[in-house]
Design an enzyme around this catalytic site. Structure first.
Site: not given
Ligand code: HEM
Ligand code: NAG
Length: 325
Positions: A67, A71, A199
Site C-alpha cells: 500500500r 500511496h 485488497h
Molecule cells: C481503488 C481504490 C482504493 C481505495 C479506495 C483503497 C482504500 C483503502 C483503505 C480505506 C484501506 C484501509 C486503510 C485503513 O483502514 O487503515 C486500504 C488498505 C489497503 N490497500 Fe487500498 N485502496 C485502493 C486501491 C489500492 C491499491 C491500488 C493498492 C495496491 C496496489 C492497495 C493496497 C492496499 C493494501 C495492501 C491494504 C491493506 C494495508 C494494511 O493492512 O496495512 N489499495 N485501502
C-alpha cells in the site's frame, strides 16, 4: 595480464576518479530492472531478505508495504515523497487523511535503507526504488506473482500533503469516481480492477467500512452482521478495530474477487467494482482465472510504478528516506 596492466597504467588519474565516482553516482534517464546490477549487485537480494523476515514476523507488513508504494505513486509520482517526516519546511504526507493513523511499515523501510548503505558502501539506492521493490517482494512473500521491477527512480525534495488528500481514492467512492481517480494517473479500468486485487491481503479499520456495514444494501446480511460485532454504529472506541480485507488476508489469492461476486466486499469502493458497471466482467474473469489476475496485476504494478518518476539528474538519492539531503 601484462597487457591489462599496461592499459591501466595509461589511464589518466582523472578518468579513474570519474570511474570510481560512477560507482556511487549513477544517473540514467530511463527505468530499467538492471539499474543496480553493477553499482550495487547486493541491493535486490538484501531488500528481499529484509522483506521476507518482516512478512514472516507479521504477514500484514507485506500488505502495508504494498500500500505504501501505491500511496507514493499516486501523489506526484513514485518519488518517495510519502516517506518524508514533518519539518517546518515539509508538510508531511503521513498526516494526509488517507494516511494518518493508517499507513504503516515505515520502520521496515528504515531498516532496508540502513542495510543498503552497509552493503552498497554508499547511498545509491533511491527510497522510491526501495518502495517499488519492497512492494514486489511483499506480494511474492505472501504467495503472489513475481515481476521484474524497472528501477532508477530518484527521490523528491518535497512532500505534497494537499495533493495526497485529493489524489488518493477514498473508500466511499462510487465506480465513476474510482475510474476518474485512476484515469488521472494514466491508469485504465483494467488497472483499476487488477490493482484493487491488492485488497486480497491486509486489513482495514472500522472507520472506513462503518457506513458500508450499517447502511449499504448491496452487502451480504450475515457478513454485515458479523462485522458489526467488532465495529459499533457510532464513532468512538471501535473506530480503529481491524477487519481483514478478505478472509484469506495473508495469502495473495483471488478470494477478493469471489467476495465481490458474493456481495462480501469490505469497502464500499471494493463492492462498487461489481455493481453492474463496466468493471463487472473483469471481476468475474479474475475470480475464475488466477493466472489472468496474476499476469495483469504484475503488468499494472509496473505501470503504476512508472507514474512520473524522477530520473537522470532530477531529484536526489536521499541518504535517509525520512529527510531531504
Ligand atoms: C481503488 C481504490 C482504493 C481505495 C479506495 C483503497 C482504500 C483503502 C483503505 C480505506 C484501506 C484501509 C486503510 C485503513 O483502514 O487503515 C486500504 C488498505 C489497503 N490497500 Fe487500498 N485502496 C485502493 C486501491 C489500492 C491499491 C491500488 C493498492 C495496491 C496496489 C492497495 C493496497 C492496499 C493494501 C495492501 C491494504 C491493506 C494495508 C494494511 O493492512 O496495512 N489499495 N485501502
Ligand atoms: C492525525 O491524527 C492525530 C491523532 O492520532 C490527530 O491528532 C491529528 O489531528 C491528525 N492530523 C491531521 C492532519 O488530521
Amino acid at each position: 595480464m601484462a597487457s591489462f596492466s599496461v592499459k591501466t597504467a595509461k589511464l589518466h588519474p582523472l578518468v579513474l576518479l570519474v570511474a570510481i565516482a560512477g560507482l556511487c553516482f549513477a544517473a540514467k534517464g530511463q527505468l530499467t530492472p538492471s539499474f543496480y546490477d553493477h553499482i550495487c549487485p547486493q541491493a535486490l537480494p538484501t531488500i528481499k531478505a529484509i522483506v521476507q523476515s518482516a512478512v514472516y514476523n507479521e504477514p500484514r507488513m507485506g500488505a502495508s508495504l504494498l500500500r505504501m508504494h501505491f500511496h507514493d505513486c499516486f501523489v506526484h509520482g513514485c518519488d518517495a515523497s510519502v516517506l518524508l517526516d514533518q519539518t517546518p519546511a515539509i508538510n508531511s504526507e503521513k498526516f494526509a487523511r488517507p494516511n494518518n493513523n493508517s499507513l504503516r511499515s515505515f520502520e521496515v523501510i528504515d531498516r532496508v535503507g540502513s542495510q543498503l548503505d552497509r552493503v552498497c558502501g554508499c547511498p545509491v539506492v533511491s527510497c522510491a526504488d526501495i518502495l517499488a521493490v519492497t512492494a514486489r517482494d511483499s506480494v511474492v512473500a505472501l504467495g503472489g506473482p513475481w515481476w521484474n521491477v524497472p528501477l532508477g527512480r530518484r527521490d523528491s525534495a518535497d512532500a505534497y500533503q494537499a495533493l495526497a488528500n485529493l489524489a488518493i481514492p477514498s473508500p466511499f467512492m462510487e465506480l465513476p469516481a474510482l475510474i476518474d481517480s485512476f484515469k488521472d494517473q494514466g491508469l485504465d479500468i483494467i488497472d483499476l480492477v487488477a490493482l484493487s486485487g491488492a485488497h486480497t491481503i491486509g486489513s482495514a479499520q472500522c472507520r472506513v467500512f462503518r457506513p458500508r456495514i450499517y447502511s449499504d444494501t448491496n452487502i451480504d446480511t450475515s457478513f454485515a452482521n458479523s462485522l458489526q460485532q467488532n465495529c459499533a454504529r457510532s464513532v468512538g472506541q471501535t473506530d480503529s478495530n481491524l477487519a481483514p480485507l478478505d478472509p484469506t488476508s495473508a495469502r495473495f489469492d483471488t478470494m477478493y474477487y469471489k467476495n465481490l461476486v458474493n456481495q462480501k466486499g469490505l469497502l464500499h469502493s471494493d463492492q462498487a467494482l461489481f455493481g453492474g458497471g463496466s468493471t463487472e466482467e473483469l471481476v468475474k474473469t479474475y475470480n475464475s482465472d488466477y493466472q489472468a489476475f496474476w499476469r495483469q496485476f504484475a503488468k499494472s504494478m509496473v505501470k503504476m510504478g512508472n507514474i512520473k518518476p524522477l530520473t537522470g539528474y532530477d531529484g536526489q538519492i536521499r541518504t535517509n528516506c525520512r529527510r531531504v539531503n
